[in-house]
Design an enzyme around this catalytic site. Structure first.
Site, mmCIF file in Angstrom:
data_model
loop_
_atom_site.group_PDB
_atom_site.id
_atom_site.type_symbol
_atom_site.label_atom_id
_atom_site.label_comp_id
_atom_site.label_asym_id
_atom_site.label_seq_id
_atom_site.Cartn_x
_atom_site.Cartn_y
_atom_site.Cartn_z
ATOM 1 N N ARG A 114 -3.608 -11.080 0.970
ATOM 2 C CA ARG A 114 -3.729 -10.759 -0.457
ATOM 3 C C ARG A 114 -2.390 -10.408 -1.099
ATOM 4 O O ARG A 114 -2.332 -10.176 -2.316
ATOM 5 C CB ARG A 114 -4.729 -9.605 -0.670
ATOM 6 C CG ARG A 114 -6.148 -9.923 -0.203
ATOM 7 C CD ARG A 114 -7.173 -8.942 -0.777
ATOM 8 N NE ARG A 114 -7.305 -9.072 -2.219
ATOM 9 C CZ ARG A 114 -8.028 -8.256 -2.987
ATOM 10 N NH1 ARG A 114 -8.696 -7.261 -2.441
ATOM 11 N NH2 ARG A 114 -8.092 -8.429 -4.301
ATOM 12 N N ARG B 150 -7.207 1.416 3.417
ATOM 13 C CA ARG B 150 -6.314 0.541 2.653
ATOM 14 C C ARG B 150 -5.116 1.321 2.095
ATOM 15 O O ARG B 150 -4.035 1.265 2.662
ATOM 16 C CB ARG B 150 -7.089 -0.159 1.531
ATOM 17 C CG ARG B 150 -8.190 -1.096 2.044
ATOM 18 C CD ARG B 150 -7.621 -2.271 2.816
ATOM 19 N NE ARG B 150 -8.638 -3.172 3.313
ATOM 20 C CZ ARG B 150 -9.141 -4.204 2.656
ATOM 21 N NH1 ARG B 150 -8.751 -4.476 1.429
ATOM 22 N NH2 ARG B 150 -10.065 -4.971 3.203
ATOM 23 N N CYS C 26 -15.407 -3.917 -8.260
ATOM 24 C CA CYS C 26 -14.272 -4.650 -7.683
ATOM 25 C C CYS C 26 -13.795 -5.761 -8.611
ATOM 26 O O CYS C 26 -12.620 -6.132 -8.598
ATOM 27 C CB CYS C 26 -14.664 -5.285 -6.360
ATOM 28 S SG CYS C 26 -15.188 -4.144 -5.098
ATOM 29 N N HIS D 86 -12.861 0.939 0.536
ATOM 30 C CA HIS D 86 -12.154 1.321 -0.691
ATOM 31 C C HIS D 86 -12.937 2.465 -1.337
ATOM 32 O O HIS D 86 -14.175 2.480 -1.264
ATOM 33 C CB HIS D 86 -12.143 0.165 -1.707
ATOM 34 C CG HIS D 86 -11.054 -0.855 -1.531
ATOM 35 N ND1 HIS D 86 -11.287 -2.206 -1.700
ATOM 36 C CD2 HIS D 86 -9.732 -0.733 -1.238
ATOM 37 C CE1 HIS D 86 -10.143 -2.876 -1.521
ATOM 38 N NE2 HIS D 86 -9.196 -2.006 -1.229
HETATM 39 N N1 ARG Z 1 -12.287 -9.079 0.324
HETATM 40 C C1 ARG Z 1 -11.638 -8.096 -0.478
HETATM 41 C C2 ARG Z 1 -10.808 -7.174 0.398
HETATM 42 O O1 ARG Z 1 -11.224 -6.899 1.489
HETATM 43 C C3 ARG Z 1 -12.654 -7.308 -1.261
HETATM 44 C C4 ARG Z 1 -12.044 -6.328 -2.224
HETATM 45 C C5 ARG Z 1 -13.056 -5.504 -2.949
HETATM 46 N N2 ARG Z 1 -12.466 -4.759 -3.996
HETATM 47 C C6 ARG Z 1 -12.691 -3.483 -4.266
HETATM 48 N N3 ARG Z 1 -12.171 -2.980 -5.347
HETATM 49 N N4 ARG Z 1 -13.379 -2.717 -3.473
HETATM 50 O O2 ARG Z 1 -9.758 -6.735 0.023
#
Ligand code: ARG
Length: 278
Positions: free
Chosen positions: A102, A148, A271, A177
């Site tokens: 990402r 994260r 999200c 998250h």
């Molecule tokens: N697949 C993405 C990740 O793992 C999903 C992000 C979801 N976003 C959020 N704001 N919780 O990063």
């Protein structure tokens, strides 16, 4: 509802919001960076776009100002715009993603904000996944870590925004998250899933928000906490039926939206939505 006007129901007042969203044109589950993502399972960008569009149109119909960032081929998670930045008092702290899959999204957000005249735009030094982990609750920023965002990003946000930052530790990988485990409603109210937090963070939440709405596992598991409110309405996954009942009892108006396709990547309503606060 026109700009700045409020709509009142059951004592709750809605205010017009500005949101940034990204159409899931290139949505796919090609890698796994959270327990929801199973690359072998079928997923459809077309269904993702249809579901996303209903969320987008719901915001617009209700008078909110929705801006769009162009999706980029090869960045299938870019639909999750909440992760792109945190925007408070017109200041933009752009994300630094934990996973290389990402990482390139950050430049897209830097360019988007800079080219639209936002003057205070910086990329975070430490891993910081934007509104995925930073939620504005009144004057305070609630900040998640554990999976994260780096806990050092919390100090960085305190410096950058000049706001109090309350650190919360996430402990369940399915709620990786902060915005998967806690949602800000209105009037300093929040709802959250206690089991997603460490014991000491649960104590912090209980002290700060003694009247919070607490989610049951069934509602948390369908990402019922991945919601956002305009002060009166709460946009949330439609599947979280009893959480919606709890919110109705508090005078909120739940607006259920189906984003089941995007849940295959571990994301839902919140999200997909980055709030732009002047
Ligand atoms: N697949 C993405 C990740 O793992 C999903 C992000 C979801 N976003 C959020 N704001 N919780 O990063």
């Amino acid at each position: 509802m026109s700009e700045g006007k409020t709509a009142v129901s059951g004592g709750k007042a809605a205010t017009t919001r500005r949101y940034l969203m990204c159409r899931p044109t290139y949505f796919d589950v090609t890698y796994s960076i959270n327990p929801w993502m199973e690359p072998g399972k079928p997923s459809s960008a077309q269904v993702g776009v249809e579901q996303w569009k209903r969320l987008h149109d719901t915001f617009v119909t209700l008078g909110h100002d929705v801006q769009l960032i162009e999706p980029v081929a090869g960045l299938p998670d870019m639909v999750f715009a909440a992760n792109g930045a945190t925007v408070v008092d017109g200041k933009v702290l752009v994300a630094r993603f934990r996973h290389e899959q990402r990482a390139d999204e950050a430049q897209e957000y830097l360019d988007w904000f800079r080219s639209r005249g936002w003057s205070e735009v910086e990329q975070a030094r430490y891993v910081n996944e934007g509104e995925g982990d930073f939620l504005c609750a009144g004057d305070v920023l609630l900040a998640g870590s554990g999976f994260r965002s780096d806990v050092r990003a919390h100090d960085e946000a305190r410096e950058f925004f000049g706001r109090e930052v309350v650190s919360l530790m996430l402990v369940n990988p399915r709620f990786y998250h902060l915005d998967t485990a806690l949602s800000v409603l209105g009037d300093g109210e929040v709802m959250y899933y206690p089991e997603a937090f460490s014991a000491s963070s649960r104590a912090v939440l209980a002290e700060r928000f003694p009247d919070a709405v607490l989610a049951e596992p069934e509602d948390a598991e369908v990402f019922g906490l991945n919601a956002l409110s305009d002060g009166r309405r709460v946009f949330m996954p439609r599947q979280a039926a009893r959480l919606a009942d709890r919110l109705r009892e508090r005078g909120y108006e739940p607006v259920g939206v189906d984003l089941s396709e995007l849940l295959k990547a571990g994301g839902s309503v919140k999200c997909c939505t980055l709030e732009l606060r002047d």
